[in-house]
Design an enzyme around this catalytic site. Structure first.
Site, PDB file in Angstrom:
ATOM      1  N   LYS A   1      36.841  42.117  45.750  1.00  0.00           N
ATOM      2  CA  LYS A   1      35.482  42.358  45.332  1.00  0.00           C
ATOM      3  C   LYS A   1      35.056  41.432  44.185  1.00  0.00           C
ATOM      4  O   LYS A   1      33.864  41.225  43.946  1.00  0.00           O
ATOM      5  CB  LYS A   1      35.352  43.814  44.829  1.00  0.00           C
ATOM      6  CG  LYS A   1      35.694  44.881  45.814  1.00  0.00           C
ATOM      7  CD  LYS A   1      35.589  46.250  45.107  1.00  0.00           C
ATOM      8  CE  LYS A   1      36.388  47.296  45.822  1.00  0.00           C
ATOM      9  NZ  LYS A   1      36.499  48.533  45.004  1.00  0.00           N
TER      10      LYS A   1
ATOM     11  N   GLU B   1      36.290  32.268  44.228  1.00  0.00           N
ATOM     12  CA  GLU B   1      37.138  33.310  43.649  1.00  0.00           C
ATOM     13  C   GLU B   1      36.743  33.560  42.200  1.00  0.00           C
ATOM     14  O   GLU B   1      36.318  32.643  41.503  1.00  0.00           O
ATOM     15  CB  GLU B   1      38.606  32.856  43.764  1.00  0.00           C
ATOM     16  CG  GLU B   1      39.635  33.680  43.021  1.00  0.00           C
ATOM     17  CD  GLU B   1      39.825  35.097  43.524  1.00  0.00           C
ATOM     18  OE1 GLU B   1      38.815  35.769  43.798  1.00  0.00           O
ATOM     19  OE2 GLU B   1      40.976  35.548  43.610  1.00  0.00           O
ATOM     20  N   ASP B   2      36.851  34.800  41.762  1.00  0.00           N
ATOM     21  CA  ASP B   2      36.506  35.094  40.365  1.00  0.00           C
ATOM     22  C   ASP B   2      37.529  34.477  39.422  1.00  0.00           C
ATOM     23  O   ASP B   2      37.188  33.742  38.525  1.00  0.00           O
ATOM     24  CB  ASP B   2      36.381  36.613  40.118  1.00  0.00           C
ATOM     25  CG  ASP B   2      37.618  37.407  40.557  1.00  0.00           C
ATOM     26  OD1 ASP B   2      38.519  36.830  41.192  1.00  0.00           O
ATOM     27  OD2 ASP B   2      37.683  38.613  40.263  1.00  0.00           O
TER      28      ASP B   2
ATOM     29  N   ASP C   1      45.002  33.845  38.679  1.00  0.00           N
ATOM     30  CA  ASP C   1      46.027  34.311  37.743  1.00  0.00           C
ATOM     31  C   ASP C   1      47.377  33.750  38.192  1.00  0.00           C
ATOM     32  O   ASP C   1      47.743  32.636  37.837  1.00  0.00           O
ATOM     33  CB  ASP C   1      45.984  35.843  37.701  1.00  0.00           C
ATOM     34  CG  ASP C   1      46.950  36.439  36.699  1.00  0.00           C
ATOM     35  OD1 ASP C   1      47.455  35.691  35.853  1.00  0.00           O
ATOM     36  OD2 ASP C   1      47.198  37.655  36.750  1.00  0.00           O
TER      37      ASP C   1
ATOM     38  N   LYS D   1      43.560  31.042  34.509  1.00  0.00           N
ATOM     39  CA  LYS D   1      44.356  31.381  33.322  1.00  0.00           C
ATOM     40  C   LYS D   1      45.347  30.252  33.071  1.00  0.00           C
ATOM     41  O   LYS D   1      46.002  29.761  33.996  1.00  0.00           O
ATOM     42  CB  LYS D   1      45.090  32.701  33.534  1.00  0.00           C
ATOM     43  CG  LYS D   1      44.137  33.883  33.509  1.00  0.00           C
ATOM     44  CD  LYS D   1      44.879  35.201  33.491  1.00  0.00           C
ATOM     45  CE  LYS D   1      43.915  36.344  33.693  1.00  0.00           C
ATOM     46  NZ  LYS D   1      44.602  37.640  33.789  1.00  0.00           N
TER      47      LYS D   1
ATOM     48  N   PHE E   1      44.278  39.595  29.902  1.00  0.00           N
ATOM     49  CA  PHE E   1      43.503  40.367  30.878  1.00  0.00           C
ATOM     50  C   PHE E   1      42.023  40.384  30.501  1.00  0.00           C
ATOM     51  O   PHE E   1      41.665  40.655  29.360  1.00  0.00           O
ATOM     52  CB  PHE E   1      44.027  41.796  30.972  1.00  0.00           C
ATOM     53  CG  PHE E   1      43.538  42.490  32.200  1.00  0.00           C
ATOM     54  CD1 PHE E   1      44.185  42.316  33.416  1.00  0.00           C
ATOM     55  CD2 PHE E   1      42.396  43.278  32.163  1.00  0.00           C
ATOM     56  CE1 PHE E   1      43.714  42.927  34.567  1.00  0.00           C
ATOM     57  CE2 PHE E   1      41.908  43.891  33.310  1.00  0.00           C
ATOM     58  CZ  PHE E   1      42.575  43.710  34.513  1.00  0.00           C
TER      59      PHE E   1
ATOM     60  N   ASP F   1      37.245  43.429  37.124  1.00  0.00           N
ATOM     61  CA  ASP F   1      37.356  44.843  36.757  1.00  0.00           C
ATOM     62  C   ASP F   1      38.657  45.158  36.042  1.00  0.00           C
ATOM     63  O   ASP F   1      39.629  44.413  36.118  1.00  0.00           O
ATOM     64  CB  ASP F   1      37.310  45.702  38.019  1.00  0.00           C
ATOM     65  CG  ASP F   1      38.585  45.547  38.837  1.00  0.00           C
ATOM     66  OD1 ASP F   1      38.897  44.398  39.220  1.00  0.00           O
ATOM     67  OD2 ASP F   1      39.278  46.551  39.078  1.00  0.00           O
TER      68      ASP F   1
ATOM     69  N   ARG G   1      32.816  45.927  36.156  1.00  0.00           N
ATOM     70  CA  ARG G   1      32.300  44.810  36.965  1.00  0.00           C
ATOM     71  C   ARG G   1      30.847  44.486  36.626  1.00  0.00           C
ATOM     72  O   ARG G   1      30.386  43.367  36.798  1.00  0.00           O
ATOM     73  CB  ARG G   1      32.381  45.141  38.457  1.00  0.00           C
ATOM     74  CG  ARG G   1      33.802  45.292  38.994  1.00  0.00           C
ATOM     75  CD  ARG G   1      33.776  45.300  40.525  1.00  0.00           C
ATOM     76  NE  ARG G   1      35.010  45.809  41.104  1.00  0.00           N
ATOM     77  CZ  ARG G   1      36.092  45.070  41.347  1.00  0.00           C
ATOM     78  NH1 ARG G   1      36.105  43.791  41.050  1.00  0.00           N
ATOM     79  NH2 ARG G   1      37.166  45.613  41.892  1.00  0.00           N
TER      80      ARG G   1
HETATM   81  P1  IMP Z   1      46.442  36.305  41.472  1.00  0.00           P
HETATM   82  O1  IMP Z   1      46.713  36.616  42.909  1.00  0.00           O
HETATM   83  O2  IMP Z   1      47.540  36.728  40.565  1.00  0.00           O
HETATM   84  O3  IMP Z   1      45.986  34.884  41.201  1.00  0.00           O
HETATM   85  O4  IMP Z   1      45.282  37.283  41.024  1.00  0.00           O
HETATM   86  C1  IMP Z   1      44.020  37.088  41.412  1.00  0.00           C
HETATM   87  C2  IMP Z   1      43.264  38.378  41.519  1.00  0.00           C
HETATM   88  O5  IMP Z   1      43.736  39.388  40.638  1.00  0.00           O
HETATM   89  C3  IMP Z   1      41.851  38.068  41.133  1.00  0.00           C
HETATM   90  O6  IMP Z   1      41.085  37.992  42.299  1.00  0.00           O
HETATM   91  C4  IMP Z   1      41.427  39.205  40.277  1.00  0.00           C
HETATM   92  O7  IMP Z   1      40.626  40.059  41.026  1.00  0.00           O
HETATM   93  C5  IMP Z   1      42.701  39.931  39.869  1.00  0.00           C
HETATM   94  N1  IMP Z   1      42.965  39.629  38.445  1.00  0.00           N
HETATM   95  C6  IMP Z   1      43.865  38.765  37.928  1.00  0.00           C
HETATM   96  N2  IMP Z   1      43.806  38.721  36.593  1.00  0.00           N
HETATM   97  C7  IMP Z   1      42.820  39.586  36.250  1.00  0.00           C
HETATM   98  C8  IMP Z   1      42.219  39.940  34.974  1.00  0.00           C
HETATM   99  O8  IMP Z   1      42.574  39.459  33.896  1.00  0.00           O
HETATM  100  N3  IMP Z   1      41.205  40.836  35.043  1.00  0.00           N
HETATM  101  C9  IMP Z   1      40.746  41.380  36.212  1.00  0.00           C
HETATM  102  N4  IMP Z   1      41.254  41.059  37.405  1.00  0.00           N
HETATM  103  C10 IMP Z   1      42.279  40.170  37.429  1.00  0.00           C
HETATM  104 MG    MG Z   2      40.073  40.545  42.675  1.00  0.00          MG
END
Ligand code: IMP
Ligand code: MG
Length: 177
Positions: A46, A101-102, A105, A133, A154, A161, A167
């Site tokens: 989302k 993508e938002d 991470d 990040k 975070f 969220d 959000r």
């Molecule tokens: P990844 O798969 O670890 O790169 O994480 C990506 C997803 O995890 C993103 O689409 C975010 O929705 C969620 N996410 C990662 N870090 C955060 C954060 O600091 N705050 C909120 N959502 C996060």
């Molecule tokens: Mg997400």
């Protein structure tokens, strides 16, 4: 400015004015780079829905929009297993796909979706992430467009969220140490 969200304290990190400026810049850059091509913009739900809504209004190309939903953070802040919740409704063959993508991470989510999209043979594939990040990633993935690079903390707001809250915040907040 401090906000309490789900019982944790967050402080202001990026203002909505700075987000607006950056998102406009990204839209201009994408318009220039795609040079009249029709772009299929795919948002990852989302978290990307607000960013995507603002971004596409700064893109002058013909665009189509679709969404894919993957859930990685099942609860609070602990990374859980990836769950493919909703697939695309659009054929990708020969399309110019821009994945939105938002935030990036660990890279797990983007790597999963990138592989899925590439297996469907689009004409081109690029990634636009509002936030990355600053950390060494388990997955080697490099977005073509990045809004902001932040510390490995975070965040919440502007679509992202904390256990489904926050959000709707227009600014982006970071958790207090
Ligand atoms: P990844 O798969 O670890 O790169 O994480 C990506 C997803 O995890 C993103 O689409 C975010 O929705 C969620 N996410 C990662 N870090 C955060 C954060 O600091 N705050 C909120 N959502 C996060
Ligand atoms: Mg997400």
């Amino acid at each position: 400015m401090i906000k309490e969200i789900n019982g944790r304290k967050f402080e202001l990190l990026v203002t909505s004015e700075d987000i607006t400026k950056k998102v406009e810049e990204l839209g201009k850059q994408i318009t220039q780079d795609y040079n009249e091509k029709n772009i299929l913009i795919i948002g990852i739900l989302k978290g990307s829905f607000i960013f995507l809504a603002d971004l596409i209004r700064g893109i002058e190309n013909r665009t189509e929009i679709d969404f894919i939903r993957v859930s990685s953070y099942k609860s609070k802040m602990a990374p859980g297993d990836l769950e493919h919740v909703m697939d695309l409704g659009t054929q990708l063959k020969n399309r110019h796909v821009l994945l939105v993508e938002d935030l990036l991470d660990t890279g797990g989510t983007l790597t999963y979706i990138k592989d899925l999209i590439l297996s469907r043979k689009p004409a081109s594939f690029k990634i636009c992430a509002l936030i990355t990040k600053n950390k060494s990633r388990e997955k080697n993935i490099d977005p073509d467009y990045v809004g902001f690079e932040i510390e490995d903390k975070f965040i919440v707001g502007y679509g992202t969220d904390f256990a489904e809250e926050g959000r709707n915040l227009p600014d982006i907040y970071v958790i207090e140490d």
